[in-house]
Enzyme design. Sequence first.
Site, PDB file in Angstrom:
ATOM      1  N   LYS A   4       0.837  -1.208   0.000  1.00 45.00           N
ATOM      2  CA  LYS A   4       0.000   0.000   0.000  1.00 45.00           C
ATOM      3  C   LYS A   4       0.870   1.255   0.000  1.00 45.00           C
ATOM      4  CE  LYS A   4      -2.075  -1.133   3.844  1.00 45.00           C
ATOM      5  NZ  LYS A   4      -1.454  -2.443   4.063  1.00 45.00           N
ATOM      6  N   THR A   5       1.844   1.264   0.898  1.00 43.24           N
ATOM      7  CA  THR A   5       2.715   2.434   0.968  1.00 43.24           C
ATOM      8  C   THR A   5       3.493   2.577  -0.341  1.00 43.24           C
ATOM      9  OG1 THR A   5       2.873   2.132   3.351  1.00 43.24           O
ATOM     10  CG2 THR A   5       4.515   3.547   2.343  1.00 43.24           C
ATOM     11  N   ASP A  52      -1.663   7.760   3.799  1.00 43.95           N
ATOM     12  CA  ASP A  52      -1.247   6.412   4.218  1.00 43.95           C
ATOM     13  C   ASP A  52      -1.883   6.112   5.579  1.00 43.95           C
ATOM     14  OD1 ASP A  52       0.002   3.994   4.142  1.00 43.95           O
ATOM     15  OD2 ASP A  52       2.048   4.761   4.324  1.00 43.95           O
ATOM     16  N   GLU A  53      -2.012   4.834   5.922  1.00 38.38           N
ATOM     17  CA  GLU A  53      -2.539   4.423   7.227  1.00 38.38           C
ATOM     18  C   GLU A  53      -3.878   5.101   7.517  1.00 38.38           C
ATOM     19  OE1 GLU A  53      -0.958   2.181   9.076  1.00 38.38           O
ATOM     20  OE2 GLU A  53       1.135   2.228   8.392  1.00 38.38           O
ATOM     21  N   GLN A  70      -5.434  -3.130  10.956  1.00 39.85           N
ATOM     22  CA  GLN A  70      -4.295  -2.509  11.628  1.00 39.85           C
ATOM     23  C   GLN A  70      -4.680  -1.209  12.328  1.00 39.85           C
ATOM     24  OE1 GLN A  70      -0.312  -2.797   9.706  1.00 39.85           O
ATOM     25  NE2 GLN A  70      -1.474  -3.412   7.908  1.00 39.85           N
ATOM     26  N   ARG A 117       5.172  -7.363  11.032  1.00 40.20           N
ATOM     27  CA  ARG A 117       6.388  -6.569  10.805  1.00 40.20           C
ATOM     28  C   ARG A 117       7.526  -7.468  10.331  1.00 40.20           C
ATOM     29  NH1 ARG A 117       4.185  -2.978   9.286  1.00 40.20           N
ATOM     30  NH2 ARG A 117       2.393  -4.288   9.619  1.00 40.20           N
TER      31      ARG A 117
HETATM   32  N1  LIG Z   1       5.038  -5.329  -6.531  1.00 38.21           N
HETATM   33  C1  LIG Z   1       5.986  -5.533  -5.644  1.00 38.21           C
HETATM   34  N2  LIG Z   1       7.054  -6.314  -5.912  1.00 38.21           N
HETATM   35  C2  LIG Z   1       8.021  -6.538  -5.019  1.00 38.21           C
HETATM   36  N3  LIG Z   1       8.042  -6.012  -3.792  1.00 38.21           N
HETATM   37  C3  LIG Z   1       7.022  -5.212  -3.440  1.00 38.21           C
HETATM   38  C4  LIG Z   1       5.949  -4.928  -4.324  1.00 38.21           C
HETATM   39  N4  LIG Z   1       5.091  -4.107  -3.685  1.00 38.21           N
HETATM   40  C5  LIG Z   1       5.603  -3.879  -2.459  1.00 38.21           C
HETATM   41  N5  LIG Z   1       6.756  -4.536  -2.289  1.00 38.21           N
HETATM   42  C6  LIG Z   1       7.605  -4.586  -1.093  1.00 38.21           C
HETATM   43  O1  LIG Z   1       6.863  -5.217  -0.063  1.00 38.21           O
HETATM   44  C7  LIG Z   1       7.131  -4.639   1.208  1.00 38.21           C
HETATM   45  C8  LIG Z   1       5.850  -4.179   1.833  1.00 38.21           C
HETATM   46  O2  LIG Z   1       5.348  -3.062   1.119  1.00 38.21           O
HETATM   47  P1  LIG Z   1       4.648  -1.839   1.826  1.00 38.21           P
HETATM   48  O3  LIG Z   1       5.431  -1.409   2.999  1.00 38.21           O
HETATM   49  O4  LIG Z   1       4.309  -0.845   0.790  1.00 38.21           O
HETATM   50  O5  LIG Z   1       3.324  -2.577   2.335  1.00 38.21           O
HETATM   51  P2  LIG Z   1       2.103  -1.980   3.141  1.00 38.21           P
HETATM   52  O6  LIG Z   1       0.891  -2.558   2.558  1.00 38.21           O
HETATM   53  O7  LIG Z   1       2.205  -0.519   3.183  1.00 38.21           O
HETATM   54  O8  LIG Z   1       2.349  -2.610   4.582  1.00 38.21           O
HETATM   55  P3  LIG Z   1       1.782  -2.116   6.001  1.00 38.21           P
HETATM   56  O9  LIG Z   1       0.338  -2.519   6.020  1.00 38.21           O
HETATM   57  O10 LIG Z   1       2.554  -2.870   7.009  1.00 38.21           O
HETATM   58  O11 LIG Z   1       1.955  -0.649   6.054  1.00 38.21           O
HETATM   59  C9  LIG Z   1       8.122  -3.533   0.960  1.00 38.21           C
HETATM   60  O12 LIG Z   1       9.419  -4.026   1.201  1.00 38.21           O
HETATM   61  C10 LIG Z   1       7.918  -3.208  -0.512  1.00 38.21           C
HETATM   62  O13 LIG Z   1       9.079  -2.666  -1.095  1.00 38.21           O
HETATM   63 MG   LIG Z   2       2.384   0.829   4.778  1.00 35.71          MG
END
Ligand SMILES: Nc1ncnc2c1ncn2[C@@H]1O[C@H](COP(=O)(O)OP(=O)(O)OP(=O)(O)O)[C@@H](O)[C@H]1O
Ligand SMILES: [Mg+2]
Length: 662
Positions: free
Chosen positions: A29-30, A212-213, A243, A595
């Site tokens: 997402k981030t 975000d969040e 979350q 995490r």
């Molecule tokens: N399409 C993709 N291919 C490979 N790696 C990815 C891809 N999308 C995200 N990632 C990697 O996956 C990990 C998690 O991504 P991110 O932090 O954006 O998730 P999130 O959904 O924001 O998590 P959270 O809910 O904990 O905030 C990061 O290391 C990011 O670089």
């Molecule tokens: Mg995130």
Amino acid sequence: MSGLNPQQREAIHYLDGPLLVLAGAGSGKTRVITQKIAYLVQDCGFQPRNIAAITFTNKAAKEMQERVGKLMSSSIANELQISTFHSLGVRILREEAKVLGYKPRFSIFDSADCAGIIGDCAKTVDKATLRRLQSVISNWKNALITPEAARLLVANEHEALAAAAYLSYEATLKAYQAVDFDDLIGLPVKLFSEHPQIAEKWQNRLRYLLVDEYQDTNACQYQLLKLLTGVRAQFTAVGDDDQAIYGWRGADIDNLKKLPNEFPALKVIKLEQNYRSTVRILKAANNVISHNEKLFDKTLWSELGHGDPIYVTASKDNEAEAESVVMKLQAHRFEHRGKFRDYAILYRSNHQARLLETQLRNQKIPYLLSGGQSFFDKAEIKDLTSYLRLLANEDDDPAFIRAATTPRRGIGAATLQVLGQYAGERHVSLFHAAFEEGFAHRVQARQLEPLLEFCQFINRMQARASREPAQQVLPDLLKAIDYETYLYDTEEQRTAQSRWANVGEFAEWINKKGEEDGKTLIDLVQSIALINMLEKQNSDEVDAVQLSTLHAAKGLEYKHVFLVGVEEGILPHRESLDPAKLQEERRLMYVGITRAQRSLHISYCEKRKQAREMIPCEPSRFIAEMGQEDVRFSGGKQAAIPDRATGSARLDAMKALLAAKK
Ligand SMILES: Nc1ncnc2c1ncn2[C@@H]1O[C@H](COP(=O)(O)OP(=O)(O)OP(=O)(O)O)[C@@H](O)[C@H]1O
Ligand SMILES: [Mg+2]
């Protein structure tokens, strides 16, 4: 855009209206937000200054700025508005202060300053009462309830007291030309609601918003978002209802639920692939969260392989736990030839860090503590910032009192009392009252002299501080007040030494900030209050184990995670056992588990020392909820953790023991 999955790409390219990306932990997402910023600038012709991204912490904002910086030139990235809701609020207020009756250099009071004022208003010093009053008032402010409205709402004696204090609290803040953290969001909302033309100006300036969040926004932040996006409603919000962990601070998951109703054009995109964790970690997380009521349907899968089992270790008490965690971490690091920074130790409450810190120091393992007592909350730093606050805003009375009396300069309590009374009658600040003739008549010359000398000193420094760069003014200020001598006069040698070292670190921080952004001392005072609020800035470049509360670890990821103190009473917290709060505790556990990228180590104690007594503990119900298939238990009497979904824990534990004996 390569390497993104089709849903992520769709989310990035979608510009036809409001968008919500709803997905579980680690699904990128981030990443969608950072990539979308780059897309808006590079492919859609958005000016970077017209894009605002909102993150949950300053640290997250900094990280996002860096990530975006890698996708485009950093000079362009620097023009982007990436900040927390609170820093965005500060920006709006500084510019529009006049309309609200504030001067642009108003002070931002932290929670301790505010507690002091509420104490005065409610005439109480009892800490527990104060905390409750503060939280009731804060909840009202976050729900946009005015003091007048609050009076009509009171349901009990305690709220009546809070409502009475609320009115004079607001008046006092205004008199000090100060705002609290809630105002940083509340006042812009008020401003935009009452002055549509100002709202429109900001809507034209911030043409695309990314949040975000989103699940942890409160009612007030939601209003701000609505007012900022206006009828165009051009925004992308990303979040995960599982979350939501800031309900205790007024965040409201309803903001997520009502988004589709309030924005009928809302498009919702779900992401399902997790790129962070191994299958086993993900399964444990999904198992735990499946015990909560489901708001939205979500599935998460990972291609990162089965991975290691999840290790659950019992220790005989919390000291043994800290020792065992640090030993295991060391051994694991040697075995995997890892770096310290690949490891995080996470816990429910700040006080759990102390024993871990001792062990880490014994083993000479470098560590960084986040989410704990902030550097900026230390007495010596607060002494200095009181001067800086006064330089920025001479009407800041709490800063005036602290600075005027630290170090002692012959201004006594009696003088300040007369000054306070006089200022109250005249409705002016202490600083201004000191210069008035009426006040001079009420005190003796030997009382007046040091006071005027102090005020003139502040005036002189003020002139310099708004002109000269920060790194020139601060050393002179320190010298002028002879702070080092003061420390050595009032503290033991060793304490004085460490306090003076902190002052050095603070000066260095000011220098660095001043040089980086070419800011004056007065510009910097503002960011201090904000950092104060959420975290001390940690340098990510150092190779050190991260110690953090679960709350402060939100959004972050670590190769290896140790989750400690996973016991009934701690996680879930003993004060959060009613059904609604229990669900928030479970989400906290979910945040903790997710995490971890490669390995997850969970520990609990059989006894815990509390106030000199050893209290027996039970493993958290969340351990059982992870399922047993992928979990390896070690230590302790129990071969396995019983399923706690039914019956009392002790009974189940006994049964498991008996079964193991058979
Ligand atoms: N399409 C993709 N291919 C490979 N790696 C990815 C891809 N999308 C995200 N990632 C990697 O996956 C990990 C998690 O991504 P991110 O932090 O954006 O998730 P999130 O959904 O924001 O998590 P959270 O809910 O904990 O905030 C990061 O290391 C990011 O670089
Ligand atoms: Mg995130």
